[in-house]
Design a protein around this motif. Structure first.
Motif, mmCIF file in Angstrom:
data_model
loop_
_atom_site.group_PDB
_atom_site.id
_atom_site.type_symbol
_atom_site.label_atom_id
_atom_site.label_comp_id
_atom_site.label_asym_id
_atom_site.label_seq_id
_atom_site.Cartn_x
_atom_site.Cartn_y
_atom_site.Cartn_z
ATOM 1 N N LEU A 1 -3.024 6.628 -3.592
ATOM 2 C CA LEU A 1 -4.012 6.015 -2.705
ATOM 3 C C LEU A 1 -4.456 7.052 -1.674
ATOM 4 O O LEU A 1 -3.677 7.478 -0.826
ATOM 5 N N HIS A 2 -5.713 7.470 -1.795
ATOM 6 C CA HIS A 2 -6.238 8.484 -0.891
ATOM 7 C C HIS A 2 -7.357 7.947 -0.001
ATOM 8 O O HIS A 2 -7.582 8.475 1.078
ATOM 9 N N VAL A 3 -8.052 6.921 -0.474
ATOM 10 C CA VAL A 3 -9.172 6.348 0.272
ATOM 11 C C VAL A 3 -8.951 4.846 0.355
ATOM 12 O O VAL A 3 -8.678 4.192 -0.650
ATOM 13 N N LEU A 4 -9.057 4.326 1.579
ATOM 14 C CA LEU A 4 -8.866 2.889 1.780
ATOM 15 C C LEU A 4 -9.913 2.382 2.765
ATOM 16 O O LEU A 4 -10.093 2.967 3.842
ATOM 17 N N ASN A 5 -10.602 1.314 2.383
ATOM 18 C CA ASN A 5 -11.600 0.718 3.258
ATOM 19 C C ASN A 5 -11.292 -0.767 3.388
ATOM 20 O O ASN A 5 -11.490 -1.535 2.454
ATOM 21 N N LEU A 6 -10.813 -1.139 4.551
ATOM 22 C CA LEU A 6 -10.519 -2.550 4.838
ATOM 23 C C LEU A 6 -11.433 -3.098 5.935
ATOM 24 O O LEU A 6 -11.143 -4.150 6.506
ATOM 25 N N MET A 7 -12.525 -2.394 6.205
ATOM 26 C CA MET A 7 -13.444 -2.863 7.247
ATOM 27 C C MET A 7 -13.946 -4.249 6.896
ATOM 28 O O MET A 7 -14.320 -4.518 5.749
ATOM 29 N N GLY A 8 -13.890 -5.136 7.857
ATOM 30 C CA GLY A 8 -14.339 -6.507 7.655
ATOM 31 C C GLY A 8 -13.265 -7.423 7.094
ATOM 32 O O GLY A 8 -13.455 -8.632 7.034
ATOM 33 N N ASN A 9 -12.152 -6.869 6.706
ATOM 34 C CA ASN A 9 -11.061 -7.671 6.158
ATOM 35 C C ASN A 9 -10.244 -8.240 7.319
ATOM 36 O O ASN A 9 -9.823 -7.506 8.211
ATOM 37 N N PRO A 10 -9.982 -9.545 7.337
ATOM 38 C CA PRO A 10 -9.247 -10.158 8.450
ATOM 39 C C PRO A 10 -7.803 -9.662 8.587
ATOM 40 O O PRO A 10 -7.186 -9.835 9.642
ATOM 41 N N LEU A 48 -1.194 2.471 9.211
ATOM 42 C CA LEU A 48 -1.555 2.810 7.836
ATOM 43 C C LEU A 48 -1.451 4.308 7.569
ATOM 44 O O LEU A 48 -1.013 4.728 6.503
ATOM 45 N N ILE A 49 -1.834 5.101 8.534
ATOM 46 C CA ILE A 49 -1.732 6.552 8.352
ATOM 47 C C ILE A 49 -0.268 6.965 8.211
ATOM 48 O O ILE A 49 0.069 7.806 7.367
ATOM 49 N N CYS A 50 0.594 6.361 8.999
ATOM 50 C CA CYS A 50 2.034 6.654 8.888
ATOM 51 C C CYS A 50 2.602 6.172 7.557
ATOM 52 O O CYS A 50 3.399 6.873 6.933
ATOM 53 N N ALA A 51 2.186 5.016 7.139
ATOM 54 C CA ALA A 51 2.758 4.403 5.941
ATOM 55 C C ALA A 51 2.274 5.063 4.649
ATOM 56 O O ALA A 51 3.033 5.197 3.698
ATOM 57 N N ILE A 52 1.023 5.503 4.624
ATOM 58 C CA ILE A 52 0.428 6.048 3.396
ATOM 59 C C ILE A 52 0.229 7.554 3.602
ATOM 60 O O ILE A 52 -0.788 7.990 4.140
ATOM 61 N N LYS A 53 1.205 8.324 3.156
ATOM 62 C CA LYS A 53 1.212 9.771 3.411
ATOM 63 C C LYS A 53 0.032 10.506 2.778
ATOM 64 O O LYS A 53 -0.438 11.497 3.315
ATOM 65 N N GLY A 54 -0.467 10.036 1.644
ATOM 66 C CA GLY A 54 -1.563 10.718 0.956
ATOM 67 C C GLY A 54 -2.941 10.259 1.380
ATOM 68 O O GLY A 54 -3.951 10.718 0.824
ATOM 69 N N LEU A 55 -3.024 9.378 2.367
ATOM 70 C CA LEU A 55 -4.311 8.818 2.782
ATOM 71 C C LEU A 55 -5.182 9.907 3.418
ATOM 72 O O LEU A 55 -4.761 10.584 4.354
ATOM 73 N N ARG A 56 -6.377 10.066 2.865
ATOM 74 C CA ARG A 56 -7.298 11.087 3.367
ATOM 75 C C ARG A 56 -8.504 10.487 4.082
ATOM 76 O O ARG A 56 -9.173 11.176 4.848
ATOM 77 N N PHE A 57 -8.779 9.225 3.783
ATOM 78 C CA PHE A 57 -9.944 8.579 4.379
ATOM 79 C C PHE A 57 -9.597 7.125 4.612
ATOM 80 O O PHE A 57 -9.175 6.433 3.697
ATOM 81 N N LEU A 58 -9.743 6.665 5.852
ATOM 82 C CA LEU A 58 -9.459 5.270 6.192
ATOM 83 C C LEU A 58 -10.691 4.655 6.834
ATOM 84 O O LEU A 58 -11.176 5.144 7.861
ATOM 85 N N ASP A 59 -11.182 3.610 6.206
ATOM 86 C CA ASP A 59 -12.380 2.900 6.647
ATOM 87 C C ASP A 59 -13.562 3.866 6.726
ATOM 88 O O ASP A 59 -13.946 4.437 5.736
ATOM 89 N N ASP A 60 -14.089 4.068 7.895
ATOM 90 C CA ASP A 60 -15.308 4.868 8.024
ATOM 91 C C ASP A 60 -15.041 6.294 8.509
ATOM 92 O O ASP A 60 -15.964 7.007 8.863
ATOM 93 N N LEU A 98 0.824 -1.208 0.000
ATOM 94 C CA LEU A 98 0.000 0.000 0.000
ATOM 95 C C LEU A 98 0.863 1.264 0.000
ATOM 96 O O LEU A 98 0.480 2.276 -0.579
ATOM 97 N N GLN A 99 2.028 1.200 0.640
ATOM 98 C CA GLN A 99 2.940 2.339 0.686
ATOM 99 C C GLN A 99 3.400 2.742 -0.706
ATOM 100 O O GLN A 99 3.689 3.908 -0.951
ATOM 101 N N GLU A 100 3.491 1.798 -1.585
ATOM 102 C CA GLU A 100 4.000 2.042 -2.927
ATOM 103 C C GLU A 100 2.952 2.621 -3.871
ATOM 104 O O GLU A 100 3.227 2.803 -5.050
ATOM 105 N N MET A 101 1.783 2.930 -3.356
ATOM 106 C CA MET A 101 0.709 3.504 -4.177
ATOM 107 C C MET A 101 0.581 4.993 -3.840
ATOM 108 O O MET A 101 -0.136 5.366 -2.910
ATOM 109 N N PRO A 102 1.252 5.851 -4.614
ATOM 110 C CA PRO A 102 1.264 7.273 -4.267
ATOM 111 C C PRO A 102 -0.094 7.967 -4.413
ATOM 112 O O PRO A 102 -0.331 8.980 -3.768
#
Length: 145
Positions: free
Chosen positions: A10-19, A31-43, A4-8
Motif C-alpha cells: 500500500l503506497h497510495v491511500l485516499n480516504l478524503m470524504g470517508n467518515p 496512518l503514516i506511522c502505521a503504513i511504512k510504505g505509504l508515499r501519498f496520503l489523501d491529497d 491497512l498495516q497488513e498491506m505491505p
C-alpha cells in the motif's frame, strides 16, 4: 488502521470524504506511522521529513517531533550553505585562474583568450606532430601495384 498495516504494497491511500477519518485520532500521523510504505496520503505526498517527524512524534510526543523538525531544518540549511560555499569557492578559483592567465597574457607568455574559455593550443607547437602527419599522409598515398 490495523487492516491497512497488513498491506505491505500500500503506497497510495485516499480516504478524503470517508467518515472513518473522524474516528481515527491524529489521522494523518497515525496512518503514516502505521503504513511504512505509504508515499501519498489523501491529497498530499508523504515526504521523508514528514515521516521522520511523525515517527519522532510516535516515540516521544510533540517535543520529540519539534526536535526532529528542527534537526531536519538545520540539516537542510547546512546543505544549502555547503552548496553556496562550494559555488563561491568555485567562482573564486575560476576568477583567480582568469586573472592568472590574463597576467601571463599581458607578459606575452600565453596567447590571450577573450572568450574566457579553455586555452587554445596551436597544433604546430605540439612535439611529434610531424611524425604523426607523415604517418597519416602515408595511409592515403596510393601504393604502386
Amino acid at each position: 488502521v490495523s487492516v491497512l498495516q497488513e498491506m505491505p504494497n500500500l503506497h497510495v491511500l485516499n480516504l478524503m470524504g470517508n467518515p472513518v477519518i473522524k474516528k481515527i485520532k491524529h489521522y494523518r500521523k497515525s496512518l503514516i506511522c502505521a503504513i511504512k510504505g505509504l508515499r501519498f496520503l489523501d491529497d498530499r505526498p508523504v515526504f521523508p521529513k514528514e515521516r521522520a517527524c511523525v515517527e519522532a512524534w510516535q516515540r516521544g510526543g510533540l517535543e520529540a517531533e519539534r526536535e526532529e523538525r528542527q534537526n531536519w531544518n538545520e540539516r537542510e540549511h547546512q546543505k544549502i550553505m555547503d552548496s553556496v560555499n562550494a559555488l563561491s569557492a568555485l567562482r573564486e578559483r575560476v576568477e583567480a585562474e582568469k586573472n592568472r592567465k590574463k597576467s601571463l597574457g599581458d607578459e606575452g607568455d600565453v596567447a590571450g583568450n577573450e572568450s574566457g574559455g579553455e586555452e587554445i593550443v596551436i597544433a604546430d607547437d605540439l612535439p611529434g606532430l610531424e611524425e604523426i602527419e607523415d604517418e597519416e599522409e602515408d595511409k592515403f598515398d596510393p601504393q604502386p601495384v
